[in-house]
Design a protein around this motif. Structure first.
Motif, mmCIF file in Angstrom:
data_model
loop_
_atom_site.group_PDB
_atom_site.id
_atom_site.type_symbol
_atom_site.label_atom_id
_atom_site.label_comp_id
_atom_site.label_asym_id
_atom_site.label_seq_id
_atom_site.Cartn_x
_atom_site.Cartn_y
_atom_site.Cartn_z
ATOM 1 N N THR A 109 -3.164 -50.812 1.424
ATOM 2 C CA THR A 109 -3.463 -52.065 0.728
ATOM 3 C C THR A 109 -2.890 -52.016 -0.687
ATOM 4 O OG1 THR A 109 -5.518 -52.322 1.976
ATOM 5 C CG2 THR A 109 -5.327 -53.578 -0.066
ATOM 6 N N LYS B 137 0.158 -48.955 -3.774
ATOM 7 C CA LYS B 137 -0.696 -49.087 -2.593
ATOM 8 C C LYS B 137 -1.761 -47.996 -2.544
ATOM 9 C CE LYS B 137 2.909 -51.300 0.196
ATOM 10 N NZ LYS B 137 3.641 -51.276 1.472
ATOM 11 N N ASP C 170 1.087 -58.459 0.123
ATOM 12 C CA ASP C 170 1.128 -57.551 1.265
ATOM 13 C C ASP C 170 2.194 -57.942 2.269
ATOM 14 O OD1 ASP C 170 -0.850 -55.987 0.305
ATOM 15 O OD2 ASP C 170 -2.464 -57.105 1.274
#
Length: 433
Positions: A72, A6, A92
Motif C-alpha cells: 500500500t 509503499k 495505487d
C-alpha cells in the motif's frame, strides 16, 4: 517524477502491519538510510529506512493506522528539483479499483442461479412421504394401524416418550389431516444467530475497553489454531537439580572475570538442545503428508514482553557453549523487550522452551508453538522429600512437562526425550563436555 513509498514486507510472512509512528513530516528532506517510520508487525516494532532521496510531499497513511497491507502506498516523495506543492499524491494505480466492478457483476449472478433451486426445493418436499415416514419414531403397532388407515405418520404428533407415536395417537387421527405444514417450517428458525464465543458481554460490570495489539491478535490466532489443529500429548518428569545448581555455581565463579553469569535457564536451553540431538525423532515438524527432520536443534525461548510473548531463537543450541548461550540470550531478551529483533531471530526454531519457575509455578502444560513439534515447560525447583540411593532425603526438585504434536511424535519417542533431558540435568557435566 514523484516516488511512491509503499508499506514494506519486513518479514517473509508479513502481509500487513501497523504504521506505528512517522519520524518525518511533510516538507522534510530524506536520504537513503534515514529512518522514516516505525512499523509494528505481529511480533516486533521495526524501523523503516528510506531508499531514495527527496522531500516528503504527502503522507497518505496516518500513524496509528492498523492493518495496512504490504504494498500500500503510505507516502509520496518529491525528487530533488520538484516543488512539493506541485506534486500530486502517488496513487495505487488502476489495479486496486478494478476488482470492485467484477465483484458487483458477479454478485447478482449467484442469487439469480440460486433462485430456481430455492423454488424447486418446496416442490420436492411433499413427494417423499415414505422416506420421511421412515424417520418418524413410532411403535410397530402404531405403524400397522397407520398403514391400514392410510395415515401419514409424519403428520401425526406423538404423545409417547421423546415424541414417539403410539397406538392412541393413530387411532384418534383422521386420514388427510393437514399437519405436514409445520415440518418445512422447522428448518426456518435455524439461521437464528447464536452469540459468538468471542463476543464481549460486560453484563453491566464497570470496565474499560483496550484495543488488542497486532502481537496479541497473532498470539490469540496462533494458539487457538494450535489447540484446535494439533493433537497434544503431555509427558511430565521430576528432575533433581542439586548437581546442576552446584555446577552452575562453579561455572559462574570461573566465568566471573569474563563478565558472564549463567542462569538456570541457560543450562536448560543447552540440555534441551542436546536432548533433541540425542533423540532426533522429536526434532521434527509435521507437514501434511511429509515430515521435516531437522539436523540441528534451534531452541525458541519464550520471553514475556509488555505486549505479549515472543520466542527469540538460540540456533544450534546443542553445540554451543553454555557461556555463548548465556550471552546470546541476554542480548536477545533485551532487544525483544525493546521490539528490536529481526524477523529471522524469532521466526523458525525446531522446538521451544518456556520457563515459569521464576514465578513459583510448579508445573504447567505449554501450548505448542506451531509449526514446531514440541515445547518443554519448566516449573520451579524447590525442596521436596525425594528418594536418593534408596533413602528418603530432601532434594531440590523441579517438574518438567513436554508437550508433543502427536501427529509427528509418538509417545514412546517423547518419553525418550524426557528421559534424556532428565539425565542431562541430573548428570550435568555432559552439558560442558
Amino acid at each position: 517524477m514523484p516516488i511512491a513509498i509503499k508499506m514494506p514486507a519486513l518479514s517473509p510472512t508479513m502481509e500487513e502491519g501497523t504504521l506505528a509512528k512517522w519520524l518525518v513530516k511533510v516538507g522534510d528532506s530524506v536520504s537513503s538510510g534515514d529512518i522514516m517510520a516505525e512499523i509494528e508487525t505481529d511480533k516486533a516494532t521495526m524501523e523503516f529506512e528510506a531508499v531514495d532521496e527527496g522531500v516528503i510531499a504527502h503522507i497518505q497513511v496516518e500513524e496509528g493506522t492498523e492493518g495496512v497491507k504490504v504494498g500500500t502506498i503510505i507516502a509520496t516523495l518529491a525528487e530533488d528539483g520538484e516543488e512539493v506543492s506541485d506534486v500530486e499524491p502517488a496513487g495505487d494505480g488502476a489495479s486496486a479499483p478494478a476488482p470492485a466492478p467484477a465483484e458487483k457483476d458477479e454478485a447478482p449472478a449467484e442469487p439469480a442461479k440460486a433462485e430456481p433451486r430455492e423454488s424447486a426445493e418446496p416442490a420436492r418436499t411433499p413427494a417423499p412421504a415414505a422416506s420421511s415416514g421412515d424417520r418418524v419414531i413410532a411403535s410397530p403397532l402404531a405403524k400397522r394401524i397407520a398403514e391400514q388407515k392410510g395415515l401419514d405418520l409424519s403428520a401425526i404428533k406423538g404423545s409417547g416418550p421423546n415424541g414417539r407415536i403410539v397406538k392412541a395417537d393413530v387411532e384418534d387421527a383422521k386420514p388427510g389431516a393437514a399437519a405436514p405444514a409445520p415440518a418445512p417450517s422447522a428448518p426456518v428458525p435455524s439461521p437464528t444467530p447464536a452469540p459468538a464465543p468471542t463476543e464481549a458481554q460486560d453484563f453491566g460490570i464497570p470496565h474499560e475497553v483496550e484495543k488488542l495489539s497486532g502481537m496479541r491478535k497473532t498470539i490469540a490466532r496462533r494458539l487457538t489454531e494450535s489447540k484446535q489443529q494439533v493433537p497434544h500429548i503431555y509427558l511430565t518428569v521430576d528432575i533433581r537439580l542439586d548437581a546442576l545448581l552446584k555446577l552452575r555455581s562453579e561455572l559462574n565463579a570461573a566465568l566471573q572475570p569474563q563478565g558472564v553469569k549463567l542462569s538456570v535457564n541457560d543450562l536448560m536451553i543447552k540440555a534441551l538442545g542436546k536432548s533433541l540431538e540425542a533423540v532426533p525423532a522429536c526434532n521434527v515438524q509435521f507437514a501434511g503428508d511429509t515430515m521435516l527432520k531437522f539436523k540441528r536443534a534451534d531452541v525458541s525461548v519464550a520471553v514475556s514482553i509488555p505486549n505479549g510473548l515472543i520466542t527469540p531463537i538460540v540456533t544450534d543450541a546443542g553445540s554451543k557453549a553454555v557461556s555463548k548461550i548465556s550471552t546470546e540470550m541476554k542480548d536477545l531478551a533485551t532487544r525483544a523487550k525493546d521490539g528490536k529483533l529481526a524477523p529471522e531471530e524469532y521466526q523458525g526454531g525446531t522446538a521451544s522452551l518456556s520457563n515459569m519457575g521464576m514465578f513459583g509455578i510448579k508445573q504447567f502444560e505449554a501450548v505448542i508453538n506451531p509449526p514446531q513439534g514440541m515445547i518443554m515447560a519448566i516449573g520451579a525447583g524447590d525442596k521436596r522429600p525425594y528418594v536418593v540411593d534408596d533413602s528418603l532425603q530432601i532434594a531440590s526438585v523441579m517438574s518438567a512437562t513436554g508437550s508433543f504434536d502427536h501427529r509427528a511424535i509418538d509417545g514412546a519417542d517423547g518419553a525418550q526425550l524426557m528421559k534424556a533431558f532428565k539425565e542431562m540435568i541430573e548428570a550435568p557435566l555432559g552439558l560442558v563436555a
